[in-house]
Design a protein around this motif. Structure first.
Motif, mmCIF file in Angstrom:
data_model
loop_
_atom_site.group_PDB
_atom_site.id
_atom_site.type_symbol
_atom_site.label_atom_id
_atom_site.label_comp_id
_atom_site.label_asym_id
_atom_site.label_seq_id
_atom_site.Cartn_x
_atom_site.Cartn_y
_atom_site.Cartn_z
ATOM 1 N N MET A 33 -20.130 -32.978 -5.037
ATOM 2 C CA MET A 33 -21.423 -32.639 -4.453
ATOM 3 C C MET A 33 -21.669 -33.509 -3.230
ATOM 4 O O MET A 33 -21.272 -34.664 -3.193
ATOM 5 C CB MET A 33 -22.541 -32.837 -5.479
ATOM 6 N N SER A 66 -18.229 -21.810 -7.314
ATOM 7 C CA SER A 66 -17.357 -22.520 -8.265
ATOM 8 C C SER A 66 -15.931 -22.005 -8.227
ATOM 9 O O SER A 66 -14.995 -22.711 -8.615
ATOM 10 C CB SER A 66 -17.919 -22.401 -9.681
ATOM 11 N N PRO A 101 -22.933 -28.000 -2.673
ATOM 12 C CA PRO A 101 -21.662 -28.106 -3.408
ATOM 13 C C PRO A 101 -20.512 -28.361 -2.438
ATOM 14 O O PRO A 101 -20.532 -27.880 -1.302
ATOM 15 C CB PRO A 101 -21.518 -26.737 -4.086
ATOM 16 N N ARG A 104 -24.240 -23.832 -6.937
ATOM 17 C CA ARG A 104 -22.916 -24.356 -7.269
ATOM 18 C C ARG A 104 -22.057 -23.301 -7.958
ATOM 19 O O ARG A 104 -20.854 -23.189 -7.677
ATOM 20 C CB ARG A 104 -23.060 -25.583 -8.156
#
Length: 456
Positions: A1, A87, A44, A83
Motif C-alpha cells: 500500500m 488484486s 494499492p 484494493r
C-alpha cells in the motif's frame, strides 16, 4: 500500500480529484495559503503506476510537489473495494518508485569496489580449497546486484547517466575482481600455502567453470529475470543478490587464478564465462522489464532514441552502446564455437563408447576446457570419466578418443580417461539384498603413453 501526497494549484484540483474518484480512491485535501492544495490519498501498490501515468497525461508534471510513501495501515470507507479491484494485477512498482529503489540499493563506490575485491578473494580461496561454503559466503557479501540491474533500468527510464555509470561500474568492478584474484593466487603460490604442483582444472569446483555452456547461460539469464522481477514487485529480494553474484564472482575468481597459474586456455574460458553471464543477466533483466510493461519514455512519447539522450551525454552513451555491441557479438561468436566444440566432443565420446569393445564401460561425465578460437596456445584438455565393473584395461581408449575428436573438430586435443570401479556385493546373509558398492580409492596412476588415469 502507498500514500500519495501531491500539492497542486487550486485551479488544477478538479483534474486530480476526478482521476482519484474514477479509481474509487478516498482522498482528503488541505488548503494552503498560497493558492495551492495538498491532496492525500491511499493507493494499492498495483494501482500506483496507473494513477501516476494518468496524472502525467493530465499535465501534472514531475516538477510538481509529489511524495509517495509506504502505508502500513489504511482504514477508509472504500479502500478495501479499491484494493480488490486491483488484486489480480501484478503489484509492480511505478517507474518513479523503481527509479528510487535502484538508486537506494547502489553502494558508495568505495564500498562497492572493496566489497567486490573481498568477495572475489573469498571465492578464490573457496575454489582452491574446494569448499562450497566459502564460495557461498562470497556471493552473500558481493555487491554486484546494484550495478547489474541499474543498466537496463536506466535504458527504460531514460536515465542515461545511470546507464553509463552502471556499465562502467560493472566493467571496472569485475576487472578489479580479476586482478584481485590474480594477486591473491600469486601470493598463496609464492608463500607455499598451496601445493606447488596443484593443477587448477583438477579441482572439482574449478572444473565446472572451465568455459560457458548452454546451461550456464540459461542460469545467468534466469538470474537477471528473477532480479528484475523481484525488484519491480513487492516480492522478497533477500536472495536475489546471491543468485546474481553466483553467476559472476566465482567466474571472476577463476579468471584471476588462471592468470596466477599461467593457464591460458582455462583463463580464456573462465573470462568468456564471466562475459556471457554478465551480458545474460543484463539482457534477462531488460527483457523482463519490457514484458512487465516498462516502456522507454522516448517510445511512449513518440520520440526517437536520439532525442531522449541529452547532448552532454551523447558521446558517452553512443560510445558505450557501440562497445557493448562489439563485446556482445565477439562473446556470442566465441561462445557459439565453444558450444559446438563441446557438442562434437560429447557425440564422439558417445559414439566411441557404443562400440562392442567398450560395452563394460559406462560414461559418467565429460569435461572440456575452452575449445573455441585460441590461437593454438595449448591443446584443449578433454577429461572423460567412465565407470567399469572389472579391472580390465583399456590402454587404447584415450588414444582412440583423441584421434576421433581431432578428426571431428580439427583441433589439437589432449584426452585423459579416468576410471572408477564398482562391484556388486551379495549381502544375503544379513539383509537378503544386493546392491552396487562404488569403490573409493585414494591412489591414482597414469598408464604410460596412454593418457589413461586409473583409480585403483
Amino acid at each position: 500500500m502507498r500514500e500519495l501526497h501531491i500539492r497542486i494549484p487550486d485551479e488544477r484540483l478538479d483534474d486530480v480529484t476526478s482521476i482519484l474518484e474514477d479509481y474509487g480512491g478516498d482522498f482528503t485535501t488541505i488548503t494552503g495559503n498560497e493558492g495551492d492544495t495538498l491532496v492525500l490519498c491511499p493507493i494499492p501498490t498495483a494501482a500506483v503506476s496507473l494513477i501516476l501515468d494518468e496524472l502525467r497525461e493530465a499535465g501534472i508534471d514531475d516538477e510538481s510537489y509529489r511524495v509517495l510513501t509506504k502505508a502500513e495501515i489504511v482504514e477508509t470507507p472504500n479502500f478495501d473495494g479499491f484494493r480488490k479491484r486491483h488484486s489480480t494485477n501484478v503489484r509492480k512498482l511505478a517507474k518513479a518508485e523503481l527509479h528510487e529503489k535502484i538508486r537506494e540499493i547502489q553502494w558508495p563506490y568505495q564500498l562497492y569496489y572493496l566489497g567486490t575485491i573481498l568477495s572475489v578473494i573469498a571465492a578464490a580461496a573457496g575454489l582452491l580449497l574446494d569448499q562450497p561454503a566459502l564460495i557461498i559466503g562470497s556471493m552473500i557479501i558481493a555487491p554486484q546486484v546494484s550495478s547489474a540491474l541499474a543498466a537496463p533500468t536506466g535504458i527504460l527510464l531514460g536515465d542515461w547517466k545511470l546507464f553509463v555509470d552502471s556499465v562502467k561500474e560493472q566493467a571496472l568492478g569485475l576487472g578489479a575482481a580479476i586482478i584481485g584474484a590474480a594477486f591473491f593466487g600469486l601470493l598463496v603460490r609464492w608463500t607455499g600455502f598451496v601445493p606447488p604442483g596443484l593443477v587448477l582444472t583438477e579441482i572439482e569446483l574449478v572444473s565446472v567453470r572451465l568455459a560457458p555452456t548452454f546451461l550456464s547461460t540459461i542460469g545467468a539469464v534466469i538470474a537477471g529475470v528473477v532480479g528484475a522481477f523481484g525488484y519491480t514487485t513487492e516480492q522478497s529480494t533477500t536472495l536475489i543478490g546471491v543468485m546474481i553474484a553466483a553467476a559472476l564472482i566465482p567466474a571472476a575468481a577463476g579468471t584471476g587464478l588462471a592468470m596466477a597459474w599461467m593457464a591460458p586456455l582455462f583463463g580464456l574460458g573462465a573470462l568468456l564465462l564471466l562475459l556471457v553471464n554478465i551480458l545474460a543477466i543484463n539482457l534477462g533483466a531488460l527483457l523482463t522489464l519490457l514484458l512487465m510493461g516498462y516502456q522507454p519514455d522516448w517510445r511512449v512519447a513518440d520520440h526517437s532514441l536520439r532525442e531522449s539522450v541529452p547532448s552532454e551525454h551523447q558521446v558517452a552513451v553512443y560510445g558505450m552502446l557501440f562497445l557493448l555491441l562489439i563485446v556482445t557479438l565477439g562473446t556470442g561468436y566465441l561462445t557459439a564455437t565453444n558450444i559446438v566444440f563441446t557438442q562434437a566432443v560429447n557425440q564422439e565420446v558417445d559414439r566411441t563408447l557404443d562400440q562392442p569393445a567398450y560395452t563394460n564401460l559406462s560414461l559418467s561425465n565429460v569435461q572440456t576446457t575452452y575449445g573455441g578460437p585460441s590461437g593454438g596456445v595449448e591443446p584443449t584438455n578433454v577429461t572423460v570419466q567412465v565407470s567399469r565393473t572389472s579391472n580390465q584395461g583399456y590402454a587404447d581408449l584415450a588414444e582412440r578418443l583423441e584421434r576421433e575428436i581431432e578428426r571431428r573438430t580439427n583441433q589439437d586435443v589432449k584426452v585423459t580417461v579416468e576410471f572408477t570401479e564398482s562391484r556388486t556385493a551379495d549381502s544375503t546373509a544379513s539383509t537378503a539384498t544386493r546392491r552396487d558398492v562404488p569403490l573409493a580409492y585414494s591412489t591414482h596412476r597414469t598408464e604410460p603413453d596412454t593418457g589413461v588415469r586409473v583409480v585403483d
